[in-house]
Design a protein around this motif. Structure first.
Motif, PDB file in Angstrom:
ATOM      1  N   HIS A 124      70.699 -29.616  61.853  1.00  0.00           N
ATOM      2  CA  HIS A 124      70.051 -29.167  63.091  1.00  0.00           C
ATOM      3  C   HIS A 124      70.917 -29.597  64.262  1.00  0.00           C
ATOM      4  CE1 HIS A 124      66.930 -28.122  65.963  1.00  0.00           C
ATOM      5  NE2 HIS A 124      66.991 -29.343  66.472  1.00  0.00           N
ATOM      6  N   ALA A 125      71.501 -28.638  64.972  1.00  0.00           N
ATOM      7  CA  ALA A 125      72.326 -28.920  66.137  1.00  0.00           C
ATOM      8  C   ALA A 125      71.538 -28.611  67.396  1.00  0.00           C
ATOM      9  CB  ALA A 125      73.604 -28.092  66.091  1.00  0.00           C
ATOM     10  N   TRP A 126      71.668 -29.453  68.412  1.00  0.00           N
ATOM     11  CA  TRP A 126      70.891 -29.234  69.621  1.00  0.00           C
ATOM     12  C   TRP A 126      71.712 -29.556  70.858  1.00  0.00           C
ATOM     13  CZ3 TRP A 126      69.600 -33.297  73.005  1.00  0.00           C
ATOM     14  CH2 TRP A 126      69.906 -34.583  72.526  1.00  0.00           C
ATOM     15  N   ARG A 146      70.822 -33.903  58.781  1.00  0.00           N
ATOM     16  CA  ARG A 146      71.771 -34.194  59.858  1.00  0.00           C
ATOM     17  C   ARG A 146      71.273 -33.575  61.157  1.00  0.00           C
ATOM     18  NH1 ARG A 146      77.649 -32.404  59.172  1.00  0.00           N
ATOM     19  NH2 ARG A 146      77.731 -33.468  61.191  1.00  0.00           N
ATOM     20  N   VAL A 147      71.020 -34.415  62.144  1.00  0.00           N
ATOM     21  CA  VAL A 147      70.689 -33.961  63.489  1.00  0.00           C
ATOM     22  C   VAL A 147      71.888 -34.298  64.364  1.00  0.00           C
ATOM     23  CG1 VAL A 147      69.173 -34.258  65.477  1.00  0.00           C
ATOM     24  CG2 VAL A 147      68.223 -34.265  63.166  1.00  0.00           C
ATOM     25  N   GLU A 152      63.890 -33.631  68.058  1.00  0.00           N
ATOM     26  CA  GLU A 152      64.756 -32.784  67.230  1.00  0.00           C
ATOM     27  C   GLU A 152      64.669 -33.182  65.760  1.00  0.00           C
ATOM     28  OE1 GLU A 152      66.044 -30.216  68.587  1.00  0.00           O
ATOM     29  OE2 GLU A 152      65.648 -30.813  70.646  1.00  0.00           O
ATOM     30  N   GLU A 153      64.586 -34.468  65.490  1.00  0.00           N
ATOM     31  CA  GLU A 153      64.439 -34.923  64.105  1.00  0.00           C
ATOM     32  C   GLU A 153      63.114 -34.468  63.512  1.00  0.00           C
ATOM     33  OE1 GLU A 153      65.041 -39.097  64.395  1.00  0.00           O
ATOM     34  OE2 GLU A 153      67.231 -38.923  64.598  1.00  0.00           O
ATOM     35  N   ARG A 154      62.059 -34.449  64.334  1.00  0.00           N
ATOM     36  CA  ARG A 154      60.759 -33.958  63.850  1.00  0.00           C
ATOM     37  C   ARG A 154      60.838 -32.466  63.540  1.00  0.00           C
ATOM     38  NH1 ARG A 154      58.843 -37.842  67.415  1.00  0.00           N
ATOM     39  NH2 ARG A 154      58.856 -36.395  69.203  1.00  0.00           N
ATOM     40  N   THR A 155      61.551 -31.722  64.376  1.00  0.00           N
ATOM     41  CA  THR A 155      61.723 -30.287  64.119  1.00  0.00           C
ATOM     42  C   THR A 155      62.381 -30.067  62.761  1.00  0.00           C
ATOM     43  OG1 THR A 155      61.889 -29.727  66.459  1.00  0.00           O
ATOM     44  CG2 THR A 155      62.898 -28.190  64.898  1.00  0.00           C
ATOM     45  N   LEU A 156      63.404 -30.842  62.475  1.00  0.00           N
ATOM     46  CA  LEU A 156      64.089 -30.707  61.192  1.00  0.00           C
ATOM     47  C   LEU A 156      63.184 -31.113  60.039  1.00  0.00           C
ATOM     48  CD1 LEU A 156      66.594 -30.147  59.518  1.00  0.00           C
ATOM     49  CD2 LEU A 156      67.419 -32.444  60.060  1.00  0.00           C
ATOM     50  N   ALA A 157      62.499 -32.237  60.182  1.00  0.00           N
ATOM     51  CA  ALA A 157      61.625 -32.714  59.104  1.00  0.00           C
ATOM     52  C   ALA A 157      60.515 -31.712  58.810  1.00  0.00           C
ATOM     53  CB  ALA A 157      61.040 -34.073  59.474  1.00  0.00           C
ATOM     54  N   VAL A 195      75.633 -27.089  49.695  1.00  0.00           N
ATOM     55  CA  VAL A 195      75.082 -25.941  50.404  1.00  0.00           C
ATOM     56  C   VAL A 195      74.614 -26.469  51.758  1.00  0.00           C
ATOM     57  CG1 VAL A 195      73.229 -24.240  50.489  1.00  0.00           C
ATOM     58  CG2 VAL A 195      74.396 -24.721  48.322  1.00  0.00           C
ATOM     59  N   VAL A 196      75.046 -25.826  52.832  1.00  0.00           N
ATOM     60  CA  VAL A 196      74.669 -26.238  54.190  1.00  0.00           C
ATOM     61  C   VAL A 196      73.725 -25.194  54.773  1.00  0.00           C
ATOM     62  CG1 VAL A 196      75.499 -26.649  56.537  1.00  0.00           C
ATOM     63  CG2 VAL A 196      76.814 -27.506  54.585  1.00  0.00           C
ATOM     64  N   VAL A 197      72.623 -25.651  55.361  1.00  0.00           N
ATOM     65  CA  VAL A 197      71.686 -24.713  55.986  1.00  0.00           C
ATOM     66  C   VAL A 197      71.481 -25.110  57.437  1.00  0.00           C
ATOM     67  CG1 VAL A 197      69.656 -26.006  55.154  1.00  0.00           C
ATOM     68  CG2 VAL A 197      69.417 -23.614  55.850  1.00  0.00           C
ATOM     69  N   GLY A 198      71.605 -24.128  58.347  1.00  0.00           N
ATOM     70  CA  GLY A 198      71.310 -24.351  59.754  1.00  0.00           C
ATOM     71  C   GLY A 198      69.826 -24.201  60.009  1.00  0.00           C
ATOM     72  N   VAL A 199      69.237 -25.192  60.668  1.00  0.00           N
ATOM     73  CA  VAL A 199      67.783 -25.247  60.861  1.00  0.00           C
ATOM     74  C   VAL A 199      67.474 -25.321  62.354  1.00  0.00           C
ATOM     75  CG1 VAL A 199      65.670 -26.507  60.315  1.00  0.00           C
ATOM     76  CG2 VAL A 199      67.572 -26.492  58.679  1.00  0.00           C
TER      77      VAL A 199
END
Length: 295
Positions: free
Chosen positions: A187-189, A237-238, A214-219, A155-159
């Motif tokens: 998380h794509a940026w 995945r960032v 960006e990694e902190r946003t995902l975490a 399952v893939v979720v966009g964050v």
């Protein structure tokens, strides 16, 4: 807010098309996962046009638009019962245009399932207004089905860190747990671009600092869910790149992609902008669009 009623059904919209029957098959599995009843709905728009609904003189008694609509529902219900004889299944023809009918049905649903293309009231579902409007306004998550989905894969979720992104993450963890599938949190940026005259942006970026942020946003978006669902294997995945391209690529190996209906930053305007259209049009797996809290 989505209903928490234990009897709330999974709703599936049908119109007699092959895509609708694909949606029925997926909806059956979703209802089984959740131990919920299945409600098959056909939006019967023709009464609004003043078209004659009964057979013309001399035609078979089974002819006519009303009979055709009822046949769509009967066929879908029969298909569902072949897959799951013990599942509680009901079917209904509801007078009205597809968008308002499905939005109303979604108010009492735990999940609303649609095929990505259709006939009649659902014609042009992918590129027209029905999917966009229902997904934007439905009070339950909307699952858009493309053909026969994979039985394996993550399952893939966009964050993106928004509130609806958090709701999408919650939904994705629930789905991964139900399916006994791993979860990929993506998380794509992209670097920001000027939005108007006088908008001054830095000439040089510290890539390490930006990637760290960006990694902190995902975490932060995933915080707490891993503890709530310890059985779910999670991969972070960032990725620097277009969210549309990244999500479409991830969908090739996914059994489900989950996004929030609206977002911010790189995923901003996900539903009504190019990202959702790209994933719906070019994706390779069902897409779940979450607008409201799933609790």
């Amino acid at each position: 807010m989505m209903t928490s009623n234990a009897g709330a059904p999974v709703v599936v919209g049908v119109d007699g098309s092959a895509a609708a029957l694909d949606a029925v098959r997926v909806a059956v599995r979703e209802a089984e996962y959740r131990q919920r009843p299945l409600r098959v709905v056909h939006a019967f728009i023709w009464p609004l046009t003043g078209a004659p609904l009964t057979p013309v003189p001399g035609a078979p008694v089974t002819a006519g638009l009303r009979n055709q609509a009822e046949q769509y529902v009967t066929e879908a219900v029969e298909q569902a019962r072949k897959i799951s004889p013990d599942l509680r299944i009901t079917g209904v023809v509801v007078d009205g245009a597809p968008t308002p009918v499905l939005i109303e049905e979604a108010q009492g649903a735990v999940l609303t399932v649609l095929g990505h293309r259709g006939l009649g009231g659902f014609a042009g579902l992918l590129l027209g207004s029905v999917t966009v409007q229902v997904s934007a306004r439905a009070t339950s998550p909307v699952l858009v089905v493309r053909g026969e989905p994979r039985a394996d894969g993550p399952v893939v979720v966009g964050v993106d860190g928004s509130q609806l992104s958090t709701e999408a993450v919650a939904f994705a963890f629930e789905e991964a747990a139900r399916r006994d599938a791993p979860l990929v949190a993506l998380h794509a940026w992209l670097f920001p671009t000027p939005v108007g005259p006088g908008d001054i942006l830095p000439l040089v970026y510290d890539l390490d600092a930006v990637e760290g942020e960006e990694e902190r946003t995902l975490a932060e978006s995933l915080a707490g869910f891993a503890e709530q669902y310890p059985q779910v294997q999670v991969r972070h995945r960032v990725v620097r790149g277009s969210p549309a391209r990244v999500l479409v690529e991830a969908s090739k190996s996914a059994q489900l992609v989950v996004v929030g209906a609206h977002g911010r930053g790189a995923l901003g305007g996900l539903l009504l902008g190019s990202v959702s259209h790209a994933v719906l049009h070019h994706g390779h797996s069902p897409l779940a669009i979450v607008r409201r809290p799933t609790g």
